[in-house]
Design an enzyme around this catalytic site. Structure first.
Site, mmCIF file in Angstrom:
data_model
loop_
_atom_site.group_PDB
_atom_site.id
_atom_site.type_symbol
_atom_site.label_atom_id
_atom_site.label_comp_id
_atom_site.label_asym_id
_atom_site.label_seq_id
_atom_site.Cartn_x
_atom_site.Cartn_y
_atom_site.Cartn_z
ATOM 1 N N CYS A 1 0.835 -1.192 0.000
ATOM 2 C CA CYS A 1 0.000 0.000 0.000
ATOM 3 C C CYS A 1 0.874 1.247 0.000
ATOM 4 O O CYS A 1 2.084 1.186 -0.139
ATOM 5 C CB CYS A 1 -0.896 0.009 1.242
ATOM 6 S SG CYS A 1 -1.849 -1.512 1.487
ATOM 7 N N ASP B 1 -3.576 -9.448 7.959
ATOM 8 C CA ASP B 1 -2.357 -9.222 8.730
ATOM 9 C C ASP B 1 -2.300 -7.835 9.354
ATOM 10 O O ASP B 1 -1.513 -7.600 10.274
ATOM 11 C CB ASP B 1 -1.117 -9.461 7.864
ATOM 12 C CG ASP B 1 -1.069 -8.588 6.618
ATOM 13 O OD1 ASP B 1 -2.132 -8.101 6.187
ATOM 14 O OD2 ASP B 1 0.027 -8.412 6.059
#
EC number: 6.3.5.4
Length: 592
Positions: free
Chosen positions: A2, A99
Protein backbone atom coordinates in the site's frame (compact mmCIF):
# COMPACT_ATOMS: atom_id res chain seq x y z
CA UNK A 1 1.22 -3.53 -0.31
CA UNK A 2 0.00 0.00 0.00
CA UNK A 3 0.89 3.63 0.45
CA UNK A 4 1.05 5.25 3.88
CA UNK A 5 1.43 8.83 4.98
CA UNK A 6 0.81 11.27 7.76
CA UNK A 7 1.31 14.71 9.24
CA UNK A 8 1.85 14.89 13.00
CA UNK A 9 2.04 18.00 15.21
CA UNK A 10 0.88 20.33 12.45
CA UNK A 11 1.22 24.02 13.26
CA UNK A 12 -1.36 25.12 10.69
CA UNK A 13 -5.14 25.33 10.79
CA UNK A 14 -7.40 22.31 10.57
CA UNK A 15 -8.41 23.30 7.04
CA UNK A 16 -4.77 23.52 5.98
CA UNK A 17 -4.07 20.11 7.54
CA UNK A 18 -7.04 18.63 5.65
CA UNK A 19 -5.75 20.11 2.42
CA UNK A 20 -2.19 18.90 2.97
CA UNK A 21 -3.04 15.31 3.93
CA UNK A 22 -5.31 15.10 0.89
CA UNK A 23 -2.53 16.38 -1.38
CA UNK A 24 -0.08 13.90 0.11
CA UNK A 25 -2.51 11.03 -0.41
CA UNK A 26 -3.33 12.00 -3.98
CA UNK A 27 0.36 12.14 -4.92
CA UNK A 28 0.81 8.45 -4.13
CA UNK A 29 -2.68 7.16 -4.91
CA UNK A 30 -1.20 4.84 -7.58
CA UNK A 31 -0.01 2.68 -4.69
CA UNK A 32 -3.57 1.88 -3.65
CA UNK A 33 -5.98 1.16 -6.50
CA UNK A 34 -8.34 -0.83 -4.22
CA UNK A 35 -9.24 1.86 -1.72
CA UNK A 36 -8.14 4.79 0.39
CA UNK A 37 -8.66 6.03 3.90
CA UNK A 38 -8.03 9.21 5.85
CA UNK A 39 -8.09 9.97 9.58
CA UNK A 40 -7.83 13.50 10.94
CA UNK A 41 -7.81 14.70 14.51
CA UNK A 42 -6.17 18.10 14.34
CA UNK A 43 -3.26 18.73 14.63
CA UNK A 44 -2.63 15.17 13.38
CA UNK A 45 -3.67 13.27 10.24
CA UNK A 46 -2.99 9.88 8.65
CA UNK A 47 -3.76 8.48 5.21
CA UNK A 48 -3.62 5.12 3.48
CA UNK A 49 -3.84 3.90 -0.12
CA UNK A 50 -4.77 0.22 -0.32
CA UNK A 51 -3.73 -2.61 -2.62
CA UNK A 52 -5.67 -5.55 -1.19
CA UNK A 53 -4.24 -9.07 -1.34
CA UNK A 54 -5.53 -10.40 1.99
CA UNK A 55 -8.90 -9.86 3.72
CA UNK A 56 -10.33 -7.68 0.96
CA UNK A 57 -13.58 -6.96 2.82
CA UNK A 58 -11.88 -6.08 6.11
CA UNK A 59 -8.66 -4.45 7.31
CA UNK A 60 -9.38 -0.98 5.93
CA UNK A 61 -6.91 1.64 7.11
CA UNK A 62 -6.10 3.78 9.00
CA UNK A 63 -6.96 0.94 11.38
CA UNK A 64 -7.98 1.53 15.00
CA UNK A 65 -7.96 -0.89 17.91
CA UNK A 66 -11.24 -1.56 19.75
CA UNK A 67 -10.67 1.33 22.15
CA UNK A 68 -9.96 3.80 19.36
CA UNK A 69 -6.79 4.90 21.12
CA UNK A 70 -4.26 3.44 18.67
CA UNK A 71 -4.23 4.09 14.93
CA UNK A 72 -2.18 2.07 12.44
CA UNK A 73 -1.10 2.75 8.86
CA UNK A 74 0.79 -0.19 7.41
CA UNK A 75 2.39 -1.09 4.09
CA UNK A 76 3.61 -4.60 3.30
CA UNK A 77 2.96 -8.23 4.06
CA UNK A 78 3.63 -10.09 7.29
CA UNK A 79 3.48 -13.57 5.82
CA UNK A 80 3.37 -15.43 9.13
CA UNK A 81 0.35 -13.48 10.37
CA UNK A 82 -1.76 -16.62 10.75
CA UNK A 83 0.77 -18.19 13.13
CA UNK A 84 1.13 -14.92 15.06
CA UNK A 85 -2.63 -14.56 15.26
CA UNK A 86 -2.90 -17.91 17.03
CA UNK A 87 -0.25 -16.81 19.54
CA UNK A 88 -2.04 -13.53 20.19
CA UNK A 89 -5.63 -14.79 20.43
CA UNK A 90 -5.48 -15.50 24.19
CA UNK A 91 -4.63 -11.82 24.77
CA UNK A 92 -6.41 -9.95 21.98
CA UNK A 93 -9.86 -10.20 20.38
CA UNK A 94 -9.59 -10.01 16.59
CA UNK A 95 -12.33 -8.51 14.42
CA UNK A 96 -10.70 -8.97 10.98
CA UNK A 97 -9.00 -11.78 9.05
CA UNK A 98 -5.87 -10.12 7.64
CA UNK A 99 -2.36 -9.22 8.73
CA UNK A 100 -3.09 -5.54 9.43
CA UNK A 101 -4.77 -6.15 12.77
CA UNK A 102 -2.09 -8.73 13.65
CA UNK A 103 0.59 -6.03 13.30
CA UNK A 104 -1.28 -3.72 15.68
CA UNK A 105 -2.10 -6.50 18.14
CA UNK A 106 1.52 -7.70 18.14
CA UNK A 107 2.72 -4.22 19.03
CA UNK A 108 0.10 -3.84 21.77
CA UNK A 109 1.03 -7.18 23.36
CA UNK A 110 4.76 -7.49 22.67
CA UNK A 111 5.80 -3.87 22.26
CA UNK A 112 8.92 -2.98 20.29
CA UNK A 113 10.02 -6.63 20.12
CA UNK A 114 7.06 -7.43 17.83
CA UNK A 115 9.18 -6.64 14.77
CA UNK A 116 11.50 -9.52 15.64
CA UNK A 117 8.59 -11.92 15.15
CA UNK A 118 7.49 -10.67 11.73
CA UNK A 119 8.40 -12.65 8.61
CA UNK A 120 7.96 -10.52 5.52
CA UNK A 121 8.26 -6.93 4.39
CA UNK A 122 6.77 -3.93 6.12
CA UNK A 123 6.80 -0.25 6.93
CA UNK A 124 4.25 1.04 9.41
CA UNK A 125 3.43 3.73 11.95
CA UNK A 126 1.27 3.40 15.07
CA UNK A 127 -0.15 6.58 16.58
CA UNK A 128 -1.21 6.84 20.24
CA UNK A 129 -4.02 9.40 20.36
CA UNK A 130 -3.74 9.78 24.14
CA UNK A 131 0.00 10.38 24.62
CA UNK A 132 0.35 11.88 21.13
CA UNK A 133 3.40 9.74 20.40
CA UNK A 134 4.18 7.37 17.54
CA UNK A 135 6.16 4.23 16.78
CA UNK A 136 7.35 3.49 13.22
CA UNK A 137 9.36 0.54 11.90
CA UNK A 138 10.81 -0.88 8.71
CA UNK A 139 11.59 -4.48 7.74
CA UNK A 140 14.96 -6.17 8.08
CA UNK A 141 16.47 -5.33 4.68
CA UNK A 142 14.28 -2.42 3.60
CA UNK A 143 11.92 -3.91 1.02
CA UNK A 144 9.16 -1.46 1.98
CA UNK A 145 9.91 2.28 1.99
CA UNK A 146 9.40 4.86 4.72
CA UNK A 147 10.49 8.45 4.07
CA UNK A 148 10.10 11.31 6.49
CA UNK A 149 11.04 14.88 7.28
CA UNK A 150 10.69 17.27 10.20
CA UNK A 151 9.64 20.80 9.28
CA UNK A 152 9.99 22.98 12.38
CA UNK A 153 8.09 20.75 14.84
CA UNK A 154 5.86 18.99 12.30
CA UNK A 155 6.67 15.35 11.47
CA UNK A 156 5.66 14.27 7.96
CA UNK A 157 6.05 10.78 6.47
CA UNK A 158 5.07 8.89 3.33
CA UNK A 159 5.95 5.93 1.14
CA UNK A 160 7.43 8.12 -1.60
CA UNK A 161 9.40 11.36 -1.57
CA UNK A 162 7.13 12.86 -4.22
CA UNK A 163 4.25 12.71 -1.73
CA UNK A 164 6.23 14.78 0.79
CA UNK A 165 7.22 17.28 -1.88
CA UNK A 166 3.52 17.84 -2.57
CA UNK A 167 3.10 19.50 0.84
CA UNK A 168 6.48 21.06 1.68
CA UNK A 169 8.69 23.55 -0.09
CA UNK A 170 11.21 21.73 -2.29
CA UNK A 171 14.39 21.41 -0.20
CA UNK A 172 17.83 22.32 -1.45
CA UNK A 173 19.86 19.63 -3.18
CA UNK A 174 22.46 17.75 -1.15
CA UNK A 175 25.51 18.27 -3.36
CA UNK A 176 27.42 15.28 -2.01
CA UNK A 177 24.42 13.05 -2.70
CA UNK A 178 24.16 14.55 -6.18
CA UNK A 179 27.84 13.82 -6.80
CA UNK A 180 27.31 10.25 -5.60
CA UNK A 181 24.51 9.80 -8.13
CA UNK A 182 26.69 11.05 -11.00
CA UNK A 183 29.71 8.93 -9.99
CA UNK A 184 28.02 5.84 -8.50
CA UNK A 185 24.28 5.83 -9.27
CA UNK A 186 23.99 2.15 -8.29
CA UNK A 187 25.01 3.05 -4.70
CA UNK A 188 23.21 6.37 -4.47
CA UNK A 189 20.35 7.93 -2.58
CA UNK A 190 20.19 5.86 0.59
CA UNK A 191 22.99 6.98 2.90
CA UNK A 192 22.30 10.60 2.06
CA UNK A 193 19.05 11.59 0.37
CA UNK A 194 19.27 13.86 -2.66
CA UNK A 195 17.09 16.43 -0.86
CA UNK A 196 18.40 18.05 2.31
CA UNK A 197 16.21 17.29 5.31
CA UNK A 198 14.43 14.26 3.84
CA UNK A 199 15.37 10.95 5.47
CA UNK A 200 14.89 7.30 4.60
CA UNK A 201 14.17 5.13 7.61
CA UNK A 202 16.97 2.58 7.36
CA UNK A 203 16.36 -1.18 7.12
CA UNK A 204 15.97 -2.95 10.44
CA UNK A 205 15.33 0.27 12.35
CA UNK A 206 12.44 1.88 14.19
CA UNK A 207 11.52 5.40 15.25
CA UNK A 208 10.03 6.70 18.47
CA UNK A 209 8.32 10.01 17.81
CA UNK A 210 7.04 12.66 20.17
CA UNK A 211 6.49 16.38 19.88
CA UNK A 212 9.89 17.89 19.15
CA UNK A 213 11.83 14.61 19.36
CA UNK A 214 12.54 11.76 16.93
CA UNK A 215 14.88 8.96 18.00
CA UNK A 216 16.16 6.12 15.82
CA UNK A 217 16.94 2.61 17.06
CA UNK A 218 18.29 -0.49 15.32
CA UNK A 219 16.49 -3.81 15.73
CA UNK A 220 18.26 -5.84 13.01
CA UNK A 221 21.33 -5.60 10.82
CA UNK A 222 22.35 -8.27 8.36
CA UNK A 223 25.97 -9.39 8.58
CA UNK A 224 28.12 -12.44 8.02
CA UNK A 225 28.95 -14.56 11.05
CA UNK A 226 32.43 -15.94 11.61
CA UNK A 227 31.23 -19.39 12.65
CA UNK A 228 31.27 -21.69 9.64
CA UNK A 229 28.91 -24.63 9.18
CA UNK A 230 29.90 -27.58 6.95
CA UNK A 231 29.02 -27.06 3.30
CA UNK A 232 26.44 -29.85 3.17
CA UNK A 233 24.67 -28.43 6.24
CA UNK A 234 24.54 -24.94 4.72
CA UNK A 235 23.20 -26.31 1.44
CA UNK A 236 20.44 -28.25 3.17
CA UNK A 237 19.53 -25.27 5.36
CA UNK A 238 19.44 -22.96 2.33
CA UNK A 239 17.15 -25.34 0.44
CA UNK A 240 14.78 -25.58 3.41
CA UNK A 241 14.81 -21.80 3.93
CA UNK A 242 14.05 -21.09 0.27
CA UNK A 243 11.20 -23.59 0.18
CA UNK A 244 9.70 -22.06 3.32
CA UNK A 245 10.20 -18.50 2.08
CA UNK A 246 8.54 -19.12 -1.29
CA UNK A 247 5.62 -20.85 0.43
CA UNK A 248 5.20 -17.80 2.66
CA UNK A 249 5.47 -15.42 -0.30
CA UNK A 250 2.65 -17.22 -2.09
CA UNK A 251 0.21 -16.53 0.75
CA UNK A 252 -2.55 -14.30 -0.59
CA UNK A 253 -6.25 -14.36 -1.38
CA UNK A 254 -5.38 -13.72 -5.04
CA UNK A 255 -2.86 -15.35 -7.43
CA UNK A 256 0.77 -14.24 -7.31
CA UNK A 257 2.82 -13.97 -10.53
CA UNK A 258 6.56 -14.03 -11.20
CA UNK A 259 9.10 -11.83 -12.98
CA UNK A 260 10.96 -14.57 -14.83
CA UNK A 261 14.31 -14.11 -16.54
CA UNK A 262 15.57 -17.66 -16.88
CA UNK A 263 18.48 -16.78 -14.60
CA UNK A 264 19.17 -18.71 -11.42
CA UNK A 265 17.15 -16.59 -8.99
CA UNK A 266 13.82 -16.30 -10.79
CA UNK A 267 14.15 -19.83 -12.19
CA UNK A 268 14.55 -21.19 -8.68
CA UNK A 269 11.55 -19.21 -7.41
CA UNK A 270 9.49 -20.46 -10.36
CA UNK A 271 10.49 -24.09 -9.83
CA UNK A 272 9.69 -24.02 -6.10
CA UNK A 273 6.40 -22.19 -6.70
CA UNK A 274 5.37 -24.66 -9.42
CA UNK A 275 5.88 -27.45 -6.90
CA UNK A 276 4.12 -25.78 -3.97
CA UNK A 277 1.34 -23.57 -5.30
CA UNK A 278 -2.22 -24.72 -5.92
CA UNK A 279 -1.92 -22.96 -9.29
CA UNK A 280 0.87 -22.31 -11.78
CA UNK A 281 2.12 -18.72 -11.36
CA UNK A 282 2.19 -16.67 -14.56
CA UNK A 283 5.77 -15.89 -15.65
CA UNK A 284 6.54 -12.47 -17.17
CA UNK A 285 9.71 -12.08 -19.27
CA UNK A 286 10.98 -8.88 -20.89
CA UNK A 287 11.82 -8.65 -24.60
CA UNK A 288 12.64 -5.79 -26.94
CA UNK A 289 11.59 -4.69 -30.41
CA UNK A 290 13.28 -6.86 -33.07
CA UNK A 291 14.54 -8.87 -30.13
CA UNK A 292 16.19 -11.62 -32.16
CA UNK A 293 18.38 -9.05 -33.95
CA UNK A 294 20.09 -8.00 -30.70
CA UNK A 295 23.64 -9.16 -30.02
CA UNK A 296 23.71 -9.77 -26.26
CA UNK A 297 27.48 -9.66 -25.96
CA UNK A 298 28.91 -10.24 -22.49
CA UNK A 299 29.27 -6.95 -20.61
CA UNK A 300 29.91 -5.92 -17.01
CA UNK A 301 26.69 -7.37 -15.56
CA UNK A 302 24.69 -8.76 -18.53
CA UNK A 303 26.01 -11.93 -20.17
CA UNK A 304 23.35 -13.47 -22.41
CA UNK A 305 19.86 -13.27 -23.84
CA UNK A 306 17.36 -14.41 -21.20
CA UNK A 307 14.50 -15.26 -23.55
CA UNK A 308 15.53 -18.79 -24.68
CA UNK A 309 16.22 -19.84 -21.08
CA UNK A 310 12.95 -18.40 -19.80
CA UNK A 311 10.83 -19.91 -22.57
CA UNK A 312 12.30 -23.38 -22.18
CA UNK A 313 12.01 -23.50 -18.39
CA UNK A 314 8.48 -22.07 -18.35
CA UNK A 315 7.48 -24.88 -20.72
CA UNK A 316 9.19 -27.48 -18.53
CA UNK A 317 7.53 -26.17 -15.36
CA UNK A 318 4.20 -25.67 -17.17
CA UNK A 319 4.06 -22.02 -16.14
CA UNK A 320 1.79 -19.71 -18.15
CA UNK A 321 4.34 -17.63 -20.08
CA UNK A 322 3.90 -13.99 -21.03
CA UNK A 323 6.41 -12.12 -23.20
CA UNK A 324 6.43 -8.40 -22.43
CA UNK A 325 7.88 -6.17 -25.12
CA UNK A 326 9.54 -2.92 -24.07
CA UNK A 327 8.14 -0.63 -26.73
CA UNK A 328 8.95 3.09 -26.74
CA UNK A 329 6.48 5.33 -28.55
CA UNK A 330 9.11 7.99 -27.98
CA UNK A 331 12.47 7.28 -26.35
CA UNK A 332 12.60 10.84 -25.02
CA UNK A 333 9.10 10.45 -23.59
CA UNK A 334 9.94 7.13 -21.93
CA UNK A 335 13.03 8.63 -20.32
CA UNK A 336 11.01 11.58 -19.06
CA UNK A 337 8.37 9.28 -17.56
CA UNK A 338 11.02 7.15 -15.87
CA UNK A 339 12.44 10.24 -14.13
CA UNK A 340 8.97 11.33 -13.01
CA UNK A 341 8.26 7.91 -11.50
CA UNK A 342 11.59 7.43 -9.73
CA UNK A 343 11.95 10.34 -7.34
CA UNK A 344 15.39 9.03 -6.28
CA UNK A 345 16.55 9.43 -9.93
CA UNK A 346 16.71 6.37 -12.23
CA UNK A 347 20.01 4.53 -11.83
CA UNK A 348 19.93 1.63 -14.30
CA UNK A 349 18.69 1.16 -17.85
CA UNK A 350 17.03 -2.02 -16.56
CA UNK A 351 14.41 0.23 -14.98
CA UNK A 352 12.80 0.31 -18.41
CA UNK A 353 12.36 -3.45 -18.09
CA UNK A 354 10.93 -3.12 -14.59
CA UNK A 355 8.49 -0.48 -15.82
CA UNK A 356 7.15 -2.44 -18.78
CA UNK A 357 7.00 -5.71 -16.83
CA UNK A 358 5.03 -4.00 -14.04
CA UNK A 359 2.51 -2.41 -16.39
CA UNK A 360 1.87 -5.75 -18.12
CA UNK A 361 1.68 -7.88 -14.97
CA UNK A 362 -0.66 -5.45 -13.17
CA UNK A 363 -3.32 -6.15 -15.79
CA UNK A 364 -3.57 -9.76 -14.61
CA UNK A 365 -2.24 -10.06 -11.04
CA UNK A 366 -1.82 -7.91 -7.95
CA UNK A 367 1.55 -9.30 -6.86
CA UNK A 368 4.67 -10.86 -8.34
CA UNK A 369 7.67 -12.60 -6.84
CA UNK A 370 11.06 -11.15 -7.82
CA UNK A 371 14.61 -12.42 -7.39
CA UNK A 372 15.97 -9.25 -5.78
CA UNK A 373 18.36 -9.64 -2.81
CA UNK A 374 19.61 -13.06 -3.93
CA UNK A 375 22.88 -11.66 -5.28
CA UNK A 376 23.43 -9.02 -2.62
CA UNK A 377 23.38 -11.41 0.36
CA UNK A 378 24.82 -14.52 -1.32
CA UNK A 379 27.99 -13.31 -3.10
CA UNK A 380 26.19 -13.08 -6.41
CA UNK A 381 28.42 -10.66 -8.34
CA UNK A 382 31.42 -12.12 -10.13
CA UNK A 383 33.31 -8.81 -9.90
CA UNK A 384 33.70 -9.62 -6.19
CA UNK A 385 36.27 -12.21 -7.27
CA UNK A 386 38.55 -9.51 -8.71
CA UNK A 387 41.29 -8.22 -6.40
CA UNK A 388 41.44 -5.02 -8.46
CA UNK A 389 37.85 -4.33 -7.38
CA UNK A 390 37.80 -5.61 -3.79
CA UNK A 391 40.81 -3.88 -2.28
CA UNK A 392 39.20 -0.42 -2.38
CA UNK A 393 35.78 1.15 -2.97
CA UNK A 394 37.46 3.03 -5.81
CA UNK A 395 37.94 -0.32 -7.54
CA UNK A 396 34.18 -0.75 -7.78
CA UNK A 397 33.61 2.87 -8.83
CA UNK A 398 36.20 2.63 -11.60
CA UNK A 399 34.77 -0.68 -12.83
CA UNK A 400 31.76 1.39 -13.88
CA UNK A 401 33.69 4.43 -15.10
CA UNK A 402 33.95 6.41 -11.86
CA UNK A 403 36.88 8.61 -12.92
CA UNK A 404 35.24 9.45 -16.25
CA UNK A 405 31.97 10.18 -14.48
CA UNK A 406 33.71 12.66 -12.18
CA UNK A 407 34.30 14.84 -15.24
CA UNK A 408 30.54 15.15 -15.80
CA UNK A 409 30.24 17.27 -12.65
CA UNK A 410 30.71 21.01 -12.75
CA UNK A 411 34.20 22.26 -11.78
CA UNK A 412 32.65 23.65 -8.59
CA UNK A 413 31.35 20.23 -7.52
CA UNK A 414 34.58 18.55 -8.59
CA UNK A 415 36.37 20.77 -6.08
CA UNK A 416 34.37 19.03 -3.34
CA UNK A 417 36.60 16.00 -4.10
CA UNK A 418 33.67 13.59 -4.31
CA UNK A 419 35.79 10.53 -5.18
CA UNK A 420 37.77 10.96 -1.97
CA UNK A 421 34.57 11.60 -0.04
CA UNK A 422 32.88 8.46 -1.38
CA UNK A 423 35.98 6.35 -0.83
CA UNK A 424 36.07 7.46 2.82
CA UNK A 425 32.30 7.01 3.28
CA UNK A 426 32.27 3.49 1.87
CA UNK A 427 35.36 2.44 3.83
CA UNK A 428 33.68 3.70 6.99
CA UNK A 429 30.55 1.71 6.16
CA UNK A 430 32.63 -1.47 5.92
CA UNK A 431 34.56 -0.59 9.08
CA UNK A 432 31.30 -0.27 11.03
CA UNK A 433 30.65 -3.91 10.11
CA UNK A 434 34.18 -4.86 11.21
CA UNK A 435 35.88 -5.13 7.81
CA UNK A 436 38.87 -3.43 6.19
CA UNK A 437 39.26 -3.36 2.40
CA UNK A 438 43.06 -3.23 2.73
CA UNK A 439 43.47 -6.56 4.50
CA UNK A 440 42.88 -8.62 1.38
CA UNK A 441 41.54 -12.14 1.04
CA UNK A 442 38.15 -12.95 2.51
CA UNK A 443 38.04 -9.71 4.49
CA UNK A 444 38.20 -7.60 1.32
CA UNK A 445 35.38 -9.67 -0.16
CA UNK A 446 33.32 -9.15 3.00
CA UNK A 447 34.08 -5.42 3.01
CA UNK A 448 32.87 -5.06 -0.58
CA UNK A 449 29.91 -7.37 0.07
CA UNK A 450 28.91 -5.09 2.95
CA UNK A 451 28.92 -2.11 0.60
CA UNK A 452 26.88 -4.07 -1.95
CA UNK A 453 24.38 -5.16 0.68
CA UNK A 454 23.93 -1.79 2.38
CA UNK A 455 23.91 0.46 -0.66
CA UNK A 456 23.50 -1.48 -3.93
CA UNK A 457 20.67 -3.60 -2.50
CA UNK A 458 18.88 -0.56 -1.07
CA UNK A 459 18.93 1.11 -4.47
CA UNK A 460 17.71 -2.12 -6.11
CA UNK A 461 14.83 -2.56 -3.66
CA UNK A 462 13.81 1.08 -4.00
CA UNK A 463 13.68 0.77 -7.79
CA UNK A 464 11.66 -2.43 -7.54
CA UNK A 465 9.12 -0.83 -5.23
CA UNK A 466 8.80 2.47 -7.06
CA UNK A 467 8.19 0.89 -10.48
CA UNK A 468 5.90 -1.95 -9.44
CA UNK A 469 3.82 0.29 -7.19
CA UNK A 470 3.50 2.92 -9.91
CA UNK A 471 1.47 0.23 -11.68
CA UNK A 472 -0.41 -0.78 -8.51
CA UNK A 473 1.54 -4.06 -8.28
CA UNK A 474 3.20 -5.64 -5.25
CA UNK A 475 6.74 -7.03 -5.54
CA UNK A 476 7.40 -9.90 -3.13
CA UNK A 477 11.04 -10.69 -2.36
CA UNK A 478 11.50 -14.26 -1.02
CA UNK A 479 15.30 -13.93 -0.83
CA UNK A 480 14.85 -11.08 1.69
CA UNK A 481 12.78 -13.07 4.18
CA UNK A 482 14.36 -13.78 7.56
CA UNK A 483 14.64 -17.55 6.99
CA UNK A 484 16.95 -16.99 4.03
CA UNK A 485 18.87 -14.17 5.71
CA UNK A 486 19.64 -16.40 8.69
CA UNK A 487 21.25 -19.06 6.51
CA UNK A 488 23.00 -16.59 4.20
CA UNK A 489 24.64 -14.91 7.20
CA UNK A 490 26.49 -18.17 7.96
CA UNK A 491 28.08 -18.46 4.51
CA UNK A 492 31.60 -17.07 4.27
CA UNK A 493 33.31 -16.30 0.94
CA UNK A 494 35.17 -19.63 0.86
CA UNK A 495 31.81 -21.35 0.29
CA UNK A 496 29.98 -18.48 -1.36
CA UNK A 497 32.62 -18.43 -4.11
CA UNK A 498 33.71 -22.06 -4.03
CA UNK A 499 35.36 -23.26 -7.25
CA UNK A 500 35.38 -19.67 -8.52
CA UNK A 501 31.60 -19.71 -8.97
CA UNK A 502 29.50 -16.93 -7.49
CA UNK A 503 26.53 -17.86 -5.26
CA UNK A 504 27.83 -21.41 -4.86
CA UNK A 505 25.65 -22.47 -1.89
CA UNK A 506 22.44 -21.20 -3.50
CA UNK A 507 23.36 -22.94 -6.76
CA UNK A 508 23.99 -26.22 -4.98
CA UNK A 509 20.69 -25.92 -3.12
CA UNK A 510 18.93 -25.16 -6.42
CA UNK A 511 19.88 -28.59 -7.80
CA UNK A 512 16.96 -29.95 -5.80
CA UNK A 513 14.64 -28.18 -8.25
CA UNK A 514 16.62 -27.21 -11.37
CA UNK A 515 18.76 -28.85 -14.03
CA UNK A 516 22.44 -27.92 -14.04
CA UNK A 517 21.94 -25.70 -17.10
CA UNK A 518 19.92 -23.33 -14.92
CA UNK A 519 21.48 -23.94 -11.51
CA UNK A 520 24.95 -23.15 -12.89
CA UNK A 521 24.01 -20.50 -15.44
CA UNK A 522 26.38 -17.54 -15.06
CA UNK A 523 24.96 -14.43 -13.44
CA UNK A 524 23.29 -12.09 -15.93
CA UNK A 525 21.37 -9.01 -14.80
CA UNK A 526 17.89 -8.09 -15.99
CA UNK A 527 18.50 -7.25 -19.65
CA UNK A 528 18.43 -3.84 -21.28
CA UNK A 529 18.45 -2.88 -24.94
CA UNK A 530 22.12 -2.29 -25.90
CA UNK A 531 21.12 -0.53 -29.16
CA UNK A 532 19.89 2.67 -27.48
CA UNK A 533 23.22 4.50 -27.30
CA UNK A 534 22.71 6.62 -30.42
CA UNK A 535 19.17 7.41 -29.36
CA UNK A 536 20.40 8.57 -25.97
CA UNK A 537 22.92 10.86 -27.68
CA UNK A 538 20.13 12.54 -29.63
CA UNK A 539 17.94 12.98 -26.54
CA UNK A 540 20.77 14.44 -24.46
CA UNK A 541 21.80 16.75 -27.30
CA UNK A 542 18.24 18.10 -27.46
CA UNK A 543 18.14 18.67 -23.69
CA UNK A 544 21.42 20.58 -23.82
CA UNK A 545 19.99 23.01 -26.35
CA UNK A 546 17.60 24.25 -23.67
CA UNK A 547 18.47 26.74 -20.97
CA UNK A 548 18.78 24.92 -17.65
CA UNK A 549 20.15 26.52 -14.49
CA UNK A 550 20.53 23.12 -12.81
CA UNK A 551 22.79 21.87 -15.60
CA UNK A 552 24.89 25.03 -15.50
CA UNK A 553 25.29 24.90 -11.72
CA UNK A 554 25.88 21.18 -11.22
CA UNK A 555 27.09 19.58 -14.46
CA UNK A 556 29.87 20.21 -16.97
CA UNK A 557 28.27 21.09 -20.31
CA UNK A 558 31.41 20.48 -22.42
CA UNK A 559 31.71 16.94 -21.04
CA UNK A 560 28.01 16.27 -21.71
CA UNK A 561 28.30 17.63 -25.23
CA UNK A 562 31.34 15.43 -25.84
CA UNK A 563 29.28 12.38 -24.85
CA UNK A 564 26.78 13.31 -27.54
CA UNK A 565 29.50 13.36 -30.21
CA UNK A 566 31.11 9.96 -29.61
CA UNK A 567 31.25 7.97 -32.87
CA UNK A 568 30.71 4.70 -31.00
CA UNK A 569 29.17 4.21 -27.56
CA UNK A 570 30.54 1.69 -25.05
CA UNK A 571 28.46 0.16 -22.27
CA UNK A 572 29.77 2.57 -19.63
CA UNK A 573 29.26 5.53 -21.96
CA UNK A 574 25.71 4.44 -22.70
CA UNK A 575 25.03 4.26 -18.98
CA UNK A 576 26.46 7.76 -18.52
CA UNK A 577 24.17 9.06 -21.26
CA UNK A 578 21.18 7.37 -19.64
CA UNK A 579 22.04 8.76 -16.20
CA UNK A 580 22.59 12.32 -17.41
CA UNK A 581 19.29 12.36 -19.31
CA UNK A 582 17.45 11.02 -16.27
CA UNK A 583 19.15 13.51 -13.95
CA UNK A 584 18.26 16.49 -16.13
CA UNK A 585 14.66 15.29 -16.54
CA UNK A 586 14.43 14.63 -12.79
CA UNK A 587 15.72 18.13 -11.99
CA UNK A 588 12.81 19.68 -13.89
CA UNK A 589 10.33 17.94 -11.58
CA UNK A 590 12.08 17.54 -8.23
CA UNK A 591 14.73 20.27 -7.95
CA UNK A 592 14.34 23.98 -7.23
Amino acid sequence: MCGIGGILYSTGTRNLLQQQITQLAVRQQHRGPDGEGLWLQSPHALCHQRLSLVDEKGSAQPFADASGRYMLVYNGEVYNYQELRRELQPYYRFTTEGDTEVVLAAWLIWGVSCVQRFTGMFAFLIWDTVTETAFAARDAVGVKPFVYTVQQQTFLFASEVKALLAVISTPAINEYALAEYVIAPYLSGDGEAIHNGICYLQPGTYLQISRGAVTTHSWYRFGWQQQQQPEEVLTAQMADALAQSVAMSLRADVPVGLFFSGGLDSSLLGAIAAEQAAYKPTAYTITFQQHHDIQFDATTIVNADDLPYAQKLAHTLQLPFHRVEARHRSLAGSLQLLAQINDRIPAWEQEFSQHFLSIAAAKKVKAVMVGDAADEINYGYFFLLKDTVNTSPLGLLNLFGGTERLGLLSPRLQRLQPLEYLNHTYRQLAAEAGYDFARGGEESVLAMSTLVHRRWLQRLLHNGDIHTMHAGLEARVPFANREVLTVASQVLPRYGFKAGMEKYVVRTAALGWLDKAYAWRKKSALPRDPRLGKGYQQVLHTLLQQRNDFVDACLHRPALEALCQLPTVTENERMMLFNMICLINWSKVYAN
